[in-house]
Enzyme design. Structure first.
Site, PDB file in Angstrom:
ATOM      1  CG  LEU A  20     -19.920 108.679 -22.214  1.00 12.50           C
ATOM      2  CD1 LEU A  20     -19.605 110.162 -22.333  1.00 12.50           C
ATOM      3  CD2 LEU A  20     -20.098 108.047 -23.597  1.00 12.50           C
TER       4      LEU A  20
ATOM      5  CG  ASN B 186     -22.526 120.249 -18.823  1.00 16.03           C
ATOM      6  OD1 ASN B 186     -23.323 119.386 -18.482  1.00 16.03           O
ATOM      7  ND2 ASN B 186     -21.784 120.146 -19.914  1.00 16.03           N
TER       8      ASN B 186
ATOM      9  N   GLY C  78     -12.191 105.737 -21.402  1.00 18.87           N
ATOM     10  CA  GLY C  78     -10.935 106.417 -21.088  1.00 18.87           C
ATOM     11  C   GLY C  78     -10.010 105.595 -20.210  1.00 18.87           C
TER      12      GLY C  78
ATOM     13  NE  ARG D 220      -6.958 114.443 -15.192  1.00 17.09           N
ATOM     14  CZ  ARG D 220      -7.999 115.259 -15.114  1.00 17.09           C
ATOM     15  NH1 ARG D 220      -7.989 116.261 -14.247  1.00 17.09           N
ATOM     16  NH2 ARG D 220      -9.062 115.064 -15.879  1.00 17.09           N
TER      17      ARG D 220
ATOM     18  CG  ASN E  13      -4.918  70.612   7.863  1.00 11.04           C
ATOM     19  OD1 ASN E  13      -3.900  70.949   8.459  1.00 11.04           O
ATOM     20  ND2 ASN E  13      -5.588  71.437   7.074  1.00 11.04           N
TER      21      ASN E  13
ATOM     22  CB  ALA F  70      -4.006  67.186  28.622  1.00 14.93           C
TER      23      ALA F  70
ATOM     24  CD  GLU G 293     -16.860 123.997 -21.734  1.00 13.07           C
ATOM     25  OE1 GLU G 293     -16.202 123.795 -20.683  1.00 13.07           O
ATOM     26  OE2 GLU G 293     -17.913 123.403 -21.988  1.00 13.07           O
TER      27      GLU G 293
END
Length: 457
Positions: A9, A170, A12, A16, A386, A423, A155
């Site tokens: 699933l 659950n 959604g 939030r 470069n 150098a 519930e």
């Protein structure tokens, strides 16, 4: 064993989360939540995985690719309605279907395998994955009969005082007999305050038909965490990071401070490597054995050989050989390849460069778009120039070359084998083999200059 199917699933939006990114695409330890779920489900010998998509459908599909089939839930009318969208692909098939939420990134394949096995052994029509929680407020309670089978899910708002004292909840993950699932889904009503079709109603329908409904309890409550906001996302990250770090340590990696070490899921690390605090290892990084990484280093999708040391540095999308010493404060940018026994010192930046075996660039240099041979020494402050403002060009430095400090190599240019660059030189033309190239203004000393200057004042 019966045929197995999976419904994930992932439709959604996740309001939030307060984010432009769809909820299931929020990463946990570098991988989107829904990808974690799919990766675990793929380990279960599943015939078909169907992901229910809605908000952000195209991006979810782009993430999962061929790992799943897809069914669109145009309107989010509840979890039962979501599962029903898979009917065209699964209805009428014999077997067992697991339904799992795409925002549960911590769930393990081992737990889902145990759920399947429990379901099949008891010949149930439905099996609920449950967990015990110290404070079950807000969760649906599992009511069992004397035989341990599920009587119902209540519930919290509908539970009696006695039922509220039950702490088995659950988790929202289920196994169903596939044929029974889709038959029961047609009987689910939306006669509730939200006007939605809820998957737990399938349990009641099956119970009323006299079918066996069971529950399998996981001992790891953490893996059932559903991520609905940024607080839960951070908690999932913490738990996943702990898992990952512990797995590496059990495999022979030393992590000095696991609470301050951040390793993503696909990283591989060899035995006896030491990871120091503040280190971040991301992407497809592979680190050999006997290495030292960190402190405070960020490695992204790099392959690193044995016995390499990287201190306080950043490396992205590059190949780094064995016994290489990098840092502190070096930056290895993408598409670089560093051979064995090389040294990349402090404040050196490297980009899209091949750097040969045993070569050294010890400090304060930029090596970009370059091919550097073996046993090359590049002095402090040297640069491969470069970029001309429009195009980038290649610098070639052949084996055994010595580049003096503060030299500019203006590409395209080649420094041939064994050559020396003095150098402070700015090299614009190729340097022949074993030559010394000096490209700087001749020194001029003006005697008594300071005295004359003071007389003028």
């Amino acid at each position: 064993m019966s045929n197995r199917y999976a419904v994930i699933l992932a439709a959604g939006q996740g309001t939030r989360m307060k984010s432009k990114l769809y909820k299931v695409l929020h990463p946990v330890c570098g991988k989107p939540m829904v990808q974690h779920v799919v990766d675990q489900v793929k380990k279960l010998n599943i015939e078909k995985i169907v992901t229910i998509i809605g908000h952000g459908a195209e991006k979810v599909q782009a993430q999962l690719g061929d790992d799943s089939l897809y069914a669109m839930q145009e309107s989010q009318l509840g979890t039962a309605h979501a599962v029903m969208q898979a009917a065209s692909m699964l209805e009428g098939k014999e077997g067992v279907t697991i339904v799992v939420c795409g925002d549960t990134p911590l769930i393990r394949s081992e737990t889902m395998e145990s759920l399947f096995s429990h379901h099949e052994q008891l010949k149930a029509k439905a099996t609920i994955l449950t967990a015990r929680i110290e404070d079950p407020t807000g969760y649906g309670r599992i009511i069992r009969n004397k035989d341990g089978l599920v009587e119902k899910i209540v519930e919290h708002k509908d539970a009696t005082e006695e039922e509220r004292r039950i702490n088995e909840i659950n988790t929202g993950t289920y196994c169903f007999d596939n044929a029974a699932l889709f038959a029961a889904l047609k009987k689910v009503s939306n006669d509730n305050a939200q006007g939605e079709y809820y998957l737990p109603d399938v349990i009641e329908i099956l119970k009323n038909q006299g079918e066996v409904v069971t529950a399998f309890q996981t001992n790891d409550l953490e893996e059932t965490l559903g991520v609905n906001d940024r607080v839960a996302l951070a908690e999932a990250e913490r738990i996943m990071r702990k898992r990952i770090n512990e797995s590496h340590m059990r495999n022979g990696v030393t992590i000095i401070d696991p609470n301050n070490t951040y390793i993503e899921t696909d990283v591989k690390i060899g035995q006896d490597t030491i990871i120091h605090p503040g280190t971040i290892l991301k992407g497809k990084t592979i680190i050999g054995g006997d290495c030292q990484i960190g402190p405070n280093s960020e490695i992204v999708s790099c392959e690193i050989g044995n016995e390499t040391v990287i201190r306080q540095s950043v490396a992205h999308n590059s190949s780094i050989g064995a016994r290489v010493n990098i840092g502190p404060f070096a930056h290895i940018r993408p598409d670089s390849s560093i051979a064995d026994d090389a040294k990349i010192g402090n404040f050196v930046e490297m980009k899209k460069a091949v750097f040969g075996e045993g070569s050294k660039v010890s400090h304060l240099s930029y090596i970009g778009d370059a091919e550097v041979g073996r046993n090359v020494n590049i002095g402090c402050g040297s640069i491969t120039v470069n970029y001309d403002g429009k195009n980038k060009y290649l610098t070639k430095i052949e084996d055994d070359v010595f580049i003096g400090c503060n030299s500019n190599l203006v590409a395209p240019v080649t420094i041939e084998k064994g050559a020396y660059v003095a150098a402070g030189s700015t090299i614009t033309k190729n340097v022949p083999k074993e030559a010394l190239s000096i490209a700087r203004a001749r020194q001029v000393n003006k005697e008594n200059y300071v005295e004359k200057l003071h007389l003028k004042q």
